[in-house]
Design a protein around this motif. Structure first.
Motif, short mmCIF file in Angstrom:
data_model
loop_
_atom_site.label_atom_id
_atom_site.label_comp_id
_atom_site.label_asym_id
_atom_site.label_seq_id
_atom_site.Cartn_x
_atom_site.Cartn_y
_atom_site.Cartn_z
N UNK A 95 41.12 99.76 48.97
CA UNK A 95 40.51 100.89 49.70
C UNK A 95 38.99 100.68 49.82
N UNK A 96 38.39 100.09 48.80
CA UNK A 96 36.96 99.77 48.91
C UNK A 96 36.71 98.80 50.07
N UNK A 97 37.58 97.79 50.22
CA UNK A 97 37.42 96.83 51.32
C UNK A 97 37.61 97.53 52.66
N UNK A 98 38.60 98.40 52.73
CA UNK A 98 38.83 99.15 53.98
C UNK A 98 37.58 99.97 54.30
N UNK A 99 37.06 100.63 53.28
CA UNK A 99 35.87 101.48 53.47
C UNK A 99 34.69 100.67 54.02
N UNK A 100 34.52 99.46 53.49
CA UNK A 100 33.41 98.61 53.94
C UNK A 100 33.54 98.23 55.42
N UNK A 101 34.78 98.27 55.93
CA UNK A 101 35.01 97.82 57.31
C UNK A 101 35.44 98.94 58.25
N UNK A 102 35.31 100.16 57.80
CA UNK A 102 35.74 101.31 58.61
C UNK A 102 35.02 101.34 59.96
N UNK A 103 33.77 100.88 59.97
CA UNK A 103 32.98 100.89 61.21
C UNK A 103 33.56 99.96 62.28
N UNK A 104 34.44 99.03 61.87
CA UNK A 104 35.05 98.11 62.86
C UNK A 104 36.23 98.76 63.58
N UNK A 105 36.69 99.88 63.05
CA UNK A 105 37.89 100.50 63.63
C UNK A 105 37.56 101.18 64.96
N UNK A 106 38.60 101.54 65.70
CA UNK A 106 38.45 102.20 66.99
C UNK A 106 37.47 103.36 66.88
N UNK A 107 36.38 103.27 67.59
CA UNK A 107 35.33 104.28 67.45
C UNK A 107 35.67 105.57 68.20
N UNK A 127 45.01 110.24 40.54
CA UNK A 127 45.95 110.09 41.65
C UNK A 127 45.26 109.25 42.72
N UNK A 128 46.05 108.53 43.53
CA UNK A 128 45.45 107.65 44.54
C UNK A 128 44.72 108.47 45.62
N UNK A 129 45.13 109.72 45.81
CA UNK A 129 44.40 110.59 46.76
C UNK A 129 42.99 110.88 46.25
N UNK A 130 42.84 110.91 44.93
CA UNK A 130 41.49 111.12 44.36
C UNK A 130 40.66 109.85 44.56
N UNK A 131 41.31 108.70 44.47
CA UNK A 131 40.60 107.43 44.69
C UNK A 131 40.13 107.35 46.14
N UNK A 132 41.04 107.65 47.08
CA UNK A 132 40.66 107.56 48.50
C UNK A 132 39.57 108.59 48.83
N UNK A 133 39.69 109.79 48.26
CA UNK A 133 38.68 110.83 48.54
C UNK A 133 37.31 110.39 48.04
N UNK A 134 37.31 109.78 46.85
CA UNK A 134 36.05 109.34 46.26
C UNK A 134 35.41 108.23 47.11
N UNK A 135 36.25 107.32 47.60
CA UNK A 135 35.71 106.15 48.33
C UNK A 135 35.43 106.48 49.80
#
Ligand SMILES: NC(=O)c1ccc[n+]([C@@H]2O[C@H](COP(=O)([O-])OP(=O)(O)OC[C@H]3O[C@@H](n4cnc5c(N)ncnc54)[C@H](O)[C@@H]3O)[C@@H](O)[C@H]2O)c1
Length: 346
Positions: A95-107, A127-135
């Motif tokens: 999820x950290x890697x996804x977060x770093x590249x979120x700007x590449x997604x469909x704008x 919970x993994x939802x807490x991980x995604x919310x944090x990141x």
């Protein structure tokens, strides 16, 4: 976001193991353009050169719409949704890697991040939802998909039911529509806690059920373990803020029944080996794939302890795995506790 089930998306899948490959094939067969990436590049080459993932599915030809990518960046670029399907121990890294590249997604749209991973965060027990919310904070619409779903059967198109949970009420049906087709029933809920607790804890009870079978006990014992196992899963669920009605559904009771009775379950097979007297190392070598329940047992035990939740079966599975408690002694201890606990009727 449109709620048309016919809408085609560009979707990235992170993790090309059993579940990522099954999810990728499923979404590609639904008409989406799917790009899949894995740290193991041999799998990606296999997908691109032979239209198969022979490490996990020897006899399955993957759809043309599923394309392997050599980098996470190329997988994610221009996509509107990302599906994460890696083991829970590396979920925060993915999820950290996804977060770093979120700007590449469909704008043009708010990114959607969905996870098929089940479990608690290996470092924090969150919970993994807490991980995604944090990141990810509020930079993406987030959802999780879970249910009684062996990848082996999903990739073969066998009818299967799921819970899709998201707290983003306005987007939930659109996200569910990405997955829906003639053989996949996707029920939506806002109880993201309840859905995740089912998926994270059922492996522990599956190990217990496998141990009982390995010890030579019968179907009465298995039903006893499943029912009382569900009760302790739900005590933890309620303590974490999940709803009992969710746990009684596909991602809870449904997945518990599947994992405790289906021999495709690596966790059940781990339990069977332990119950029949084999050593942990040799069982894991025999299974030859990651057995997530090993970690789930440790996480679930610690989360339960932190919240002071009575989880006698989880505690015995933890002690068998990590403190060499003999399986038969664990069974005797559980029987000795008996029904004399305050919430015996739950
Ligand atoms: N297998 C199933 O039937 C099934 C069904 C539903 C849910 N799940 C859940 O899906 C998750 C994954 O399970 P699985 O069975 O696919 O595991 P798996 O062991 O079959 O595959 C995991 C894959 O993730 C890759 N990986 C590891 N770290 C990575 C990273 N940082 N980035 C990208 N890829 C990485 C590995 O190389 C491997 O190919 C688990 O949480 C599991 O509970 C599995």
């Amino acid at each position: 976001m449109s709620s048309s089930s016919l809408e085609s998306h560009r979707i990235a899948v992170i993790g090309a193991g059993s579940w990522g490959t099954a999810l990728g094939a499923w979404l590609a067969n639904n008409g989406h353009t799917v790009r899949i990436w894995d740290v193991d590049q041999k799998i990606i080459e296999d997908i691109n050169h032979h239209h198969q993932n022979s490490q996990y599915f020897k006899d399955i030809e993957l759809p043309n719409g599923l394309q392997g990518c050599n980098t996470l960046e190329s997988a994610i670029e221009s996509c509107s949704a990302v599906v994460v399907a890696v083991p829970s121990r590396v979920f925060h890294l993915a999820v950290n890697s996804v977060s770093d590249h979120l700007h590449l997604m469909d704008s043009g749209t708010k990114p959607i991040v969905i996870w098929g991973t089940k479990g608690f965060d290996s470092e924090t027990g969150d919970l993994l939802s807490e991980v995604t919310a944090r990141i990810l904070k509020d930079r993406a619409t987030t959802a999780t998909i879970a249910g009684p779903s062996f990848a082996y059967e999903v990739i073969r198109g066998m009818p299967t039911g799921f819970h899709l949970a998201s707290t983003n009420a306005e987007d939930i049906e659109s996200v569910a529509n990405m997955f829906r087709n003639k053989t996949s029933l996707v029920y939506t809920t806002d109880d993201i806690v309840g859905v995740q607790v089912g998926g994270a804890t059922k492996n522990v009870i599956a190990i217990a059920a496998g141990i009982a079978d390995g010890l030579g006990f019968g179907t009465n014992t298995r039903a006893l373990l499943i029912t009382r196992g569900f009760a302790e899963m739900n005590r933890l669920n309620v303590a974490l803020g999940g709803r009992t009605e969710t746990l009684m559904g596909l991602s809870g009771m449904g997945d518990l029944l599947l994992t405790c009775s289906g021999d495709l379950s690596r966790n059940r097979r781990l339990g069977l080996g332990l119950g029949s007297g084999k050593q942990l190392d040799s069982i894991l070598e025999e299974i030859g794939q990651e057995v997530e329940g090993l970690q789930s047992a440790r996480e679930t035990y610690h989360v339960g302890k932190k919240l002071d939740v009575f989880m006698p079966m989880t505690e015995r599975v933890y002690r068998i795995l990590y403190e060499q408690l003999p399986p038969m002694q664990a069974a005797m201890e559980l029987l000795a506790i008996g029904p004399s606990i305050p919430d015996r009727n739950r």
